[in-house]
Design a protein around this motif. Structure first.
Motif, PDB file in Angstrom:
ATOM      1  N   LEU A 156       0.835  -1.211   0.000  1.00 21.84           N
ATOM      2  CA  LEU A 156       0.000   0.000   0.000  1.00 21.84           C
ATOM      3  C   LEU A 156       0.866   1.256   0.000  1.00 21.84           C
ATOM      4  CD1 LEU A 156      -2.767  -1.147   2.494  1.00 21.84           C
ATOM      5  CD2 LEU A 156      -3.071  -0.702   0.050  1.00 21.84           C
ATOM      6  N   GLU A 157       1.927   1.252   0.783  1.00 23.49           N
ATOM      7  CA  GLU A 157       2.812   2.423   0.822  1.00 23.49           C
ATOM      8  C   GLU A 157       3.521   2.625  -0.519  1.00 23.49           C
ATOM      9  OE1 GLU A 157       3.110   4.876   3.062  1.00 23.49           O
ATOM     10  OE2 GLU A 157       1.471   3.881   4.118  1.00 23.49           O
ATOM     11  N   SER A 158       3.832   1.548  -1.205  1.00 28.41           N
ATOM     12  CA  SER A 158       4.456   1.713  -2.523  1.00 28.41           C
ATOM     13  C   SER A 158       3.452   2.289  -3.518  1.00 28.41           C
ATOM     14  CB  SER A 158       5.046   0.396  -3.025  1.00 28.41           C
ATOM     15  OG  SER A 158       4.107  -0.365  -3.718  1.00 28.41           O
ATOM     16  N   LEU A 159       2.176   1.939  -3.364  1.00 27.71           N
ATOM     17  CA  LEU A 159       1.138   2.525  -4.222  1.00 27.71           C
ATOM     18  C   LEU A 159       0.943   4.007  -3.899  1.00 27.71           C
ATOM     19  CD1 LEU A 159      -1.459  -0.401  -4.209  1.00 27.71           C
ATOM     20  CD2 LEU A 159      -0.043   0.339  -6.142  1.00 27.71           C
ATOM     21  N   VAL A 160       1.091   4.365  -2.627  1.00 30.06           N
ATOM     22  CA  VAL A 160       1.037   5.781  -2.241  1.00 30.06           C
ATOM     23  C   VAL A 160       2.185   6.532  -2.901  1.00 30.06           C
ATOM     24  CG1 VAL A 160       1.328   7.402  -0.307  1.00 30.06           C
ATOM     25  CG2 VAL A 160      -0.175   5.419  -0.063  1.00 30.06           C
ATOM     26  N   ALA A 161       3.383   5.939  -2.848  1.00 28.70           N
ATOM     27  CA  ALA A 161       4.560   6.584  -3.442  1.00 28.70           C
ATOM     28  C   ALA A 161       4.396   6.766  -4.951  1.00 28.70           C
ATOM     29  CB  ALA A 161       5.809   5.755  -3.147  1.00 28.70           C
ATOM     30  N   LYS A 162       3.678   5.861  -5.584  1.00 32.04           N
ATOM     31  CA  LYS A 162       3.445   5.955  -7.028  1.00 32.04           C
ATOM     32  C   LYS A 162       2.287   6.892  -7.365  1.00 32.04           C
ATOM     33  CE  LYS A 162       5.079   1.273  -7.891  1.00 32.04           C
ATOM     34  NZ  LYS A 162       4.676  -0.093  -8.247  1.00 32.04           N
TER      35      LYS A 162
END
Length: 185
Positions: A156-162
């Motif tokens: 989820l945090e990687s999707l936030v970063a993207k």
């Protein structure tokens, strides 16, 4: 040479012979262990060759039996070998296994990525969702997937970063929602 001077010489020779015998036995033990490792590696390589010949007609890895796709042959060898064997031959086995795993992953497009599944689940909800709720929903909808809570949070945090989802903090809770596209708005 007198018997008095021969005694220390004899004791030194006996000590040296005993030491050499002990060293010889230690080296024999090491060689026996190494031979065992080589025999295990030989069996592994023979298995690999027989599998390669049995499945040489399969160009598409998705047609291979499920176990052969998911479990590298190296894993079998590591289970069979002792800890010392794994340390000695790890460098020999890890490089080919890594290449095989990458090749298998490229050919495998059946399972969607965890991030895509989480985006799909988030898109079905209007309001923000907790990572725990998303994981529970994921386990319910996809029982074959079992990511840890930390893996879900990291994804989820990687999707936030993207920029594909947004993070919302409410007191001590972190919640996520899908970013609405600008074209649709």
């Amino acid at each position: 040479m007198t018997s008095q001077s021969a005694a220390p010489l004899r004791s030194r020779l006996v000590e040296q012979a005993a030491s050499d015998l002990e060293e010889n036995r230690r080296q024999q033990q090491e060689l026996a262990e190494r031979l065992t490792v080589l025999k295990q590696e030989e069996a592994l390589l023979s298995d690999i060759l027989s599998l390669a010949q049995r499945y040489k007609g399969f160009a598409d890895p998705s047609r291979l039996p499920e176990q052969l796709q998911d479990e590298p042959v190296v894993a079998k060898a590591k289970r069979a070998s002792s800890e010392a064997t794994a340390r000695r031959s790890a460098s020999v086995r890890t490089a080919p296994a890594g290449d095989a795993a990458k090749a298998g992953a490229k050919g495998k497009s059946r399972r969607p990525l965890l991030g895509d599944l989480l985006l799909e689940l988030l898109g079905k909800h209007d309001g923000p969702r907790l990572a725990k709720e998303l994981r529970d929903e994921l386990l319910e909808k996809y029982p074959d997937r079992n990511p840890t809570p930390q893996v879900v949070r990291n994804t989820l945090e990687s999707l936030v970063a993207k920029g594909r989802i947004q993070r919302h903090k409410q007191q001590r809770s972190v919640m996520y929602t899908v970013v609405k596209s600008r074209v649709a708005a």
